[in-house]
Design an enzyme around this catalytic site. Sequence first.
Site, PDB file in Angstrom:
ATOM      1  N   GLY A  58       0.899  -0.919   0.162  1.00  0.00           N
ATOM      2  CA  GLY A  58       0.018  -0.275   0.331  1.00  0.00           C
ATOM      3  C   GLY A  58       0.478   1.839   0.528  1.00  0.00           C
ATOM      4  O   GLY A  58       1.688   1.449  -0.049  1.00  0.00           O
ATOM      5  N   MET A 102       1.645   2.925   2.625  1.00  0.00           N
ATOM      6  CA  MET A 102       2.194   3.224   3.683  1.00  0.00           C
ATOM      7  C   MET A 102       3.213   2.032   3.556  1.00  0.00           C
ATOM      8  O   MET A 102       4.184   2.218   4.587  1.00  0.00           O
ATOM      9  CB  MET A 102       1.469   4.061   4.673  1.00  0.00           C
ATOM     10  CG  MET A 102       1.814   4.356   6.242  1.00  0.00           C
ATOM     11  SD  MET A 102       1.118   5.221   7.674  1.00  0.00           S
ATOM     12  CE  MET A 102      -0.023   4.507   7.764  1.00  0.00           C
ATOM     13  N   GLY A 103       2.489   1.044   3.760  1.00  0.00           N
ATOM     14  CA  GLY A 103       3.530  -0.050   4.192  1.00  0.00           C
ATOM     15  C   GLY A 103       3.151  -1.511   3.238  1.00  0.00           C
ATOM     16  O   GLY A 103       2.281  -1.337   2.531  1.00  0.00           O
ATOM     17  N   GLN A 104       3.846  -2.610   3.623  1.00  0.00           N
ATOM     18  CA  GLN A 104       3.430  -4.394   2.897  1.00  0.00           C
ATOM     19  C   GLN A 104       3.311  -5.141   4.138  1.00  0.00           C
ATOM     20  O   GLN A 104       3.119  -4.719   4.896  1.00  0.00           O
ATOM     21  CB  GLN A 104       5.256  -4.740   2.369  1.00  0.00           C
ATOM     22  CG  GLN A 104       5.119  -3.856   1.367  1.00  0.00           C
ATOM     23  CD  GLN A 104       6.978  -4.023   1.061  1.00  0.00           C
ATOM     24  OE1 GLN A 104       8.245  -4.432   2.190  1.00  0.00           O
ATOM     25  NE2 GLN A 104       7.624  -4.361   0.173  1.00  0.00           N
ATOM     26  N   VAL A 105       2.321  -5.732   3.078  1.00  0.00           N
ATOM     27  CA  VAL A 105       2.108  -7.008   4.265  1.00  0.00           C
ATOM     28  C   VAL A 105       1.889  -7.721   3.368  1.00  0.00           C
ATOM     29  O   VAL A 105       1.869  -8.707   2.419  1.00  0.00           O
ATOM     30  CB  VAL A 105      -0.171  -6.453   3.460  1.00  0.00           C
ATOM     31  CG1 VAL A 105      -0.980  -7.777   4.455  1.00  0.00           C
ATOM     32  CG2 VAL A 105      -0.577  -5.488   4.640  1.00  0.00           C
ATOM     33  N   ASP A 156     -10.198   6.249   2.185  1.00  0.00           N
ATOM     34  CA  ASP A 156      -9.537   5.652   1.787  1.00  0.00           C
ATOM     35  C   ASP A 156     -10.257   4.354   1.218  1.00  0.00           C
ATOM     36  O   ASP A 156     -10.119   3.637   0.556  1.00  0.00           O
ATOM     37  CB  ASP A 156      -8.072   6.085   1.554  1.00  0.00           C
ATOM     38  CG  ASP A 156      -7.150   4.753   0.158  1.00  0.00           C
ATOM     39  OD1 ASP A 156      -7.569   5.785  -0.603  1.00  0.00           O
ATOM     40  OD2 ASP A 156      -6.100   4.083   0.563  1.00  0.00           O
TER      41      ASP A 156
END
Length: 424
Positions: free
Chosen positions: A21, A23-26, A136
């Site tokens: 995303g 802001m981060g990775q999952v 969002d």
Amino acid sequence: MLGPGDVLGDRYRLDEFVASGGMGQVFRATDKTLNRTVAVKVLLPGLTSDAEFGSRFRAEARIMASIGHKGVVGVYDYGETPEGTMFLVMAFVEGRPLGERITREGGLSATETMAIVAQAADALHAAHSNGIIHRDVKPNNLLVGDNGAVTLVDFGVARSSNVTSVTKVNAVIGTALYMSPEQASGKPIAPSTDIYALGAVAYHCLTGGPPFTGNSPLEIAIKHLQDDPRPLPADLPGSVRALVERAMEKDPEDRFPTAAALAAAARAAQDQTLQDQEPGAVPVRPRRPAAPAFAGVPVPSRSRPAWIPAAVGVALIVMAIGVVLAVIALTGGDDKKNTPESVPSASHSPAAATSGPAPGGGGATRTTGAPSASATASATPSTATSSAAPPAPTTQAPQPTTGAPVEPTGGGTTPPVDTSVPAA
């Protein structure tokens, strides 16, 4: 850079990269302590040193943990590595992003779209009830399981500065595709902001494409602010079109008042779609009244055209007139048969005044049984007699006064009557 095999906090082993995303990775990961599968979201390395993003990442963990709704992914843990990497541990949702489904299939049916909108709106209502605005809502933030369950994820990206402002170079175009007009213009946001975005997601599901496209997030945002999207396909149920159009109104006051109202309207539209397209698949029952959320929104009826009842009414009137005319015609025919000119038998023609009264008096002639030959002969009066004498009382028809001959039943021949003699 973290990847599969790395362990965070001596407890969470990263197994597989899932998504990335703004802001981060999952990652899909394993909680070695509890031996269960979890999802771990890791703040992007380039944002680790940014205090603002760090505070927003921690805020996301608190926000998601406070909602406590089945439609919002649950939060298990939050931590930071000695190197300063922040991570968020969440429930692992068995499902794929809605965006992947739309890309693969090119769009969804009205029934499935309404089911997704209803569940997502329920999750948004739970967030709004806790004072949280997602900001969002987009297809990739809605996970759809194999059983159709919808889960709303990623509350942190919407709160990052590079998403809420479309004028920055690193703005996320995926967010701009579903951004509300007030969000695009920098005005204060409210729960109605999420309602608009969910309406834009529904539009994407039904048409296979977002409401607006452009070469930059700024261009797309301006279109949300000023332009109307292309009309939805005309073959969609009217209630579905009305729902999407109302959710995407430019003025927040014209949208659904709450996400709960949007969810109720979506379920009503889903029920109507099922009844219209597959009437045998659901129990036949009266349709529920329009939800309050549809106030002011015309929901076209699927009833028969208005000219059909009018045509049926005209046909019934014509049939009624025909019946009346037939009755009049038949009645007129019977009257003619009862006139002296058309009486075929003496059994229905009482004797003339020259015949004697029936035994016992009373002035009535015999009317039972056929007359004998002598009675028939005596019942043939002369022209002067039958014209001058008044008819005798009878229980049947009155004595003819026109002087017309009466055909005897005994086989005799009635002499012709001289019609030139005037009545006395």
